[in-house]
Design a protein around this motif. Structure first.
Motif, PDB file in Angstrom:
ATOM      1  N   ILE A  87      42.812  40.334  42.382  1.00 56.54           N
ATOM      2  CA  ILE A  87      43.303  38.934  41.662  1.00 56.54           C
ATOM      3  C   ILE A  87      42.602  37.383  42.016  1.00 56.54           C
ATOM      4  O   ILE A  87      42.458  36.953  40.912  1.00 56.54           O
ATOM      5  CB  ILE A  87      43.866  37.781  42.441  1.00 56.54           C
ATOM      6  CG1 ILE A  87      45.484  39.341  43.255  1.00 56.54           C
ATOM      7  CG2 ILE A  87      45.031  37.020  42.847  1.00 56.54           C
ATOM      8  CD1 ILE A  87      46.626  38.740  43.747  1.00 56.54           C
ATOM      9  N   VAL A  88      41.388  37.524  42.903  1.00 58.17           N
ATOM     10  CA  VAL A  88      40.323  35.892  42.845  1.00 58.17           C
ATOM     11  C   VAL A  88      39.205  36.699  42.220  1.00 58.17           C
ATOM     12  O   VAL A  88      39.635  35.859  41.143  1.00 58.17           O
ATOM     13  CB  VAL A  88      39.697  36.084  44.531  1.00 58.17           C
ATOM     14  CG1 VAL A  88      38.227  35.685  44.379  1.00 58.17           C
ATOM     15  CG2 VAL A  88      40.548  36.016  45.698  1.00 58.17           C
ATOM     16  N   ASN A  89      38.944  38.076  41.392  1.00 55.11           N
ATOM     17  CA  ASN A  89      37.916  37.984  40.207  1.00 55.11           C
ATOM     18  C   ASN A  89      38.759  37.358  39.201  1.00 55.11           C
ATOM     19  O   ASN A  89      38.168  36.926  38.274  1.00 55.11           O
ATOM     20  CB  ASN A  89      37.907  39.416  40.650  1.00 55.11           C
ATOM     21  CG  ASN A  89      36.854  40.196  41.512  1.00 55.11           C
ATOM     22  OD1 ASN A  89      37.104  41.700  41.999  1.00 55.11           O
ATOM     23  ND2 ASN A  89      36.425  38.668  42.058  1.00 55.11           N
ATOM     24  N   LEU A  90      40.201  38.055  38.970  1.00 53.02           N
ATOM     25  CA  LEU A  90      40.544  38.139  38.025  1.00 53.02           C
ATOM     26  C   LEU A  90      41.036  35.914  36.674  1.00 53.02           C
ATOM     27  O   LEU A  90      40.846  36.150  36.222  1.00 53.02           O
ATOM     28  CB  LEU A  90      41.864  38.657  37.881  1.00 53.02           C
ATOM     29  CG  LEU A  90      41.845  40.541  36.918  1.00 53.02           C
ATOM     30  CD1 LEU A  90      43.740  41.145  38.225  1.00 53.02           C
ATOM     31  CD2 LEU A  90      41.001  40.616  36.019  1.00 53.02           C
ATOM     32  N   VAL A  91      41.575  35.232  38.647  1.00 57.01           N
ATOM     33  CA  VAL A  91      41.810  34.155  38.769  1.00 57.01           C
ATOM     34  C   VAL A  91      39.979  33.291  37.640  1.00 57.01           C
ATOM     35  O   VAL A  91      40.212  32.683  37.197  1.00 57.01           O
ATOM     36  CB  VAL A  91      42.056  33.372  39.842  1.00 57.01           C
ATOM     37  CG1 VAL A  91      41.940  31.731  39.649  1.00 57.01           C
ATOM     38  CG2 VAL A  91      43.912  34.066  39.569  1.00 57.01           C
ATOM     39  N   LEU A  92      39.406  33.983  38.540  1.00 54.48           N
ATOM     40  CA  LEU A  92      37.963  33.081  38.156  1.00 54.48           C
ATOM     41  C   LEU A  92      37.798  33.499  37.112  1.00 54.48           C
ATOM     42  O   LEU A  92      36.893  32.669  36.024  1.00 54.48           O
ATOM     43  CB  LEU A  92      36.681  33.678  39.576  1.00 54.48           C
ATOM     44  CG  LEU A  92      37.142  32.787  40.891  1.00 54.48           C
ATOM     45  CD1 LEU A  92      36.031  33.353  42.103  1.00 54.48           C
ATOM     46  CD2 LEU A  92      37.671  31.895  40.672  1.00 54.48           C
ATOM     47  N   MET A  93      37.545  34.852  36.563  1.00 52.63           N
ATOM     48  CA  MET A  93      37.037  35.443  34.817  1.00 52.63           C
ATOM     49  C   MET A  93      37.771  34.498  34.178  1.00 52.63           C
ATOM     50  O   MET A  93      37.418  33.995  33.209  1.00 52.63           O
ATOM     51  CB  MET A  93      36.993  36.713  35.138  1.00 52.63           C
ATOM     52  CG  MET A  93      36.107  37.751  35.930  1.00 52.63           C
ATOM     53  SD  MET A  93      36.313  39.404  35.721  1.00 52.63           S
ATOM     54  CE  MET A  93      37.489  39.875  36.493  1.00 52.63           C
ATOM     55  N   VAL A  94      39.536  34.916  34.655  1.00 50.07           N
ATOM     56  CA  VAL A  94      39.759  33.765  33.217  1.00 50.07           C
ATOM     57  C   VAL A  94      39.218  32.167  33.109  1.00 50.07           C
ATOM     58  O   VAL A  94      38.816  31.719  32.075  1.00 50.07           O
ATOM     59  CB  VAL A  94      41.005  34.057  33.315  1.00 50.07           C
ATOM     60  CG1 VAL A  94      42.377  32.945  31.945  1.00 50.07           C
ATOM     61  CG2 VAL A  94      41.938  35.084  33.322  1.00 50.07           C
ATOM     62  N   LEU A  95      39.499  31.514  34.061  1.00 51.30           N
ATOM     63  CA  LEU A  95      38.743  29.996  34.081  1.00 51.30           C
ATOM     64  C   LEU A  95      37.796  29.957  33.781  1.00 51.30           C
ATOM     65  O   LEU A  95      37.276  28.730  33.188  1.00 51.30           O
ATOM     66  CB  LEU A  95      39.269  29.397  35.490  1.00 51.30           C
ATOM     67  CG  LEU A  95      41.036  29.095  36.333  1.00 51.30           C
ATOM     68  CD1 LEU A  95      40.059  28.780  37.284  1.00 51.30           C
ATOM     69  CD2 LEU A  95      41.389  28.888  34.868  1.00 51.30           C
ATOM     70  N   THR A  96      36.694  30.528  33.657  1.00 48.45           N
ATOM     71  CA  THR A  96      35.388  30.490  33.655  1.00 48.45           C
ATOM     72  C   THR A  96      35.393  31.342  32.112  1.00 48.45           C
ATOM     73  O   THR A  96      34.613  30.458  30.962  1.00 48.45           O
ATOM     74  CB  THR A  96      34.546  31.549  34.244  1.00 48.45           C
ATOM     75  OG1 THR A  96      34.745  30.873  35.695  1.00 48.45           O
ATOM     76  CG2 THR A  96      33.409  31.210  33.963  1.00 48.45           C
ATOM     77  N   ALA A  97      36.076  32.423  31.618  1.00 47.82           N
ATOM     78  CA  ALA A  97      35.426  32.875  30.484  1.00 47.82           C
ATOM     79  C   ALA A  97      36.240  32.124  29.056  1.00 47.82           C
ATOM     80  O   ALA A  97      35.881  31.845  27.770  1.00 47.82           O
ATOM     81  CB  ALA A  97      36.599  33.692  30.601  1.00 47.82           C
TER      82      ALA A  97
END
Length: 296
Positions: A87-97
């Motif tokens: 969940i942490v990975n996906l949230v940060l990846m979306v907000l960065t990408a």
């Protein structure tokens, strides 16, 4: 049509199917052997009589793996790590990408930020600085020490960014005209379109968290806090000592199982969760990976 029915075409298909079948067997048969060993008796395994079917069938190795609570405790820690970490990975990846998928005209300093992330893929501070950061932040013996140091997988983020760049700009422009803000566009419009890419990078994160063992050994001083793979690593190195701690008599246990059967049972149990998850994400995996690699 004549080419499709030609002898050369048929031979080509026959060769392809044969080659793929043999390749598949090379991948599957070692796993079948591992399963057979885990259900076989100690004497048969020691004599090398086990191939792809259990000999002197017994479940002693699985009974030993599940008794005492160590395996189940480490399994629960791994489940927590996978759930929270993904969940942490996906949230940060979306907000960065999402912002990095824009051109440099729309996001000031976009190329500088992108260079910063790419550098982290090529270089890192090393083990000692990473350990000191975890210590100074008070994360030792905490599940967050297994999650936060790798909270943003840059490679997966780039796949997600390229997928976003491949979407038509008119989608966001029409939503902007209707009065939608950046966060509304991301959550309500783009995220539903990102399902294949999210399934792909999500699978990367799940497998990465599940298979990681080295950080658990480094950042956990208490062995009761080990995730499953770290526990299995210590098990593979000192299996006899763990057998001595079993609730039953060591001699009786050794007569029913040995080191190989015990290790095989533990490794097979550790692989079951990934085998259960992968079929549900496999249909998105190929399309998400290909679409996310079209643009640089």
């Amino acid at each position: 049509m004549a080419y499709e029915n030609s002898t050369g075409r048929k031979l080509f298909h026959a060769f392809n199917y044969t080659f793929l079948l043999l390749t598949s067997l090379l991948c599957v048969l070692p796993f079948v052997n591992l399963l057979a060993v885990s259900f076989s008796g100690s004497a048969a395994v020691s004599a090398g009589d086990v191939a792809f079917w259990p000999v002197d069938f017994t479940t002693s190795a699985y009974e030993f793996a599940l008794e005492g609570g160590d395996f189940l405790q480490s399994l629960w820690i791994s489940v927590q790590r996978v759930a929270i970490g993904t969940i942490v990975n996906l949230v940060l990846m979306v907000l960065t990408a999402y912002p990095l998928s824009k051109t440099k005209d729309k996001v000031s300093g976009r190329n500088i930020y992108m260079l910063f992330f790419v550098i982290t893929m090529l270089f890192n501070g090393g083990l000692i600085p990473s350990y000191l950061i975890v210590v100074k932040t008070g994360l030792i013996d905490s599940i967050w020490s297994l999650i936060l140091p790798g909270a943003l997988p840059v490679f997966s983020m780039i796949i997600l960014m390229n997928f976003l760049r491949g979407l038509p700009e008119e989608i966001e422009e029409s939503a902007t005209i209707d009065g939608a803000g950046a966060m509304q566009i991301l959550v309500r419009i783009l995220l539903p379109l990102l399902k294949p890419a999210l399934a792909t990078v999500g699978l990367f994160s799940i497998v990465g968290h599940w298979n990681s063992w080295f950080d658990g050994i480094i950042y956990m001083n208490n062995t009761s806090n080990y995730p499953l793979q770290s526990y299995l690593q210590t098990l593979l190195l000192s299996f006899e000592q763990l057998m001595m701690k079993a609730g039953r008599d060591y001699t009786q246990l050794l007569a029913m199982m040995n080191v190989r059967t015990g290790r095989a049972a533990q490794l097979f149990l550790a692989a079951i969760p990934i085998m259960l998850i992968y079929p549900f994400l496999q249909k998105y995996f190929t399309s998400g990976l290909v679409l996310g690699s079209v643009k640089g």
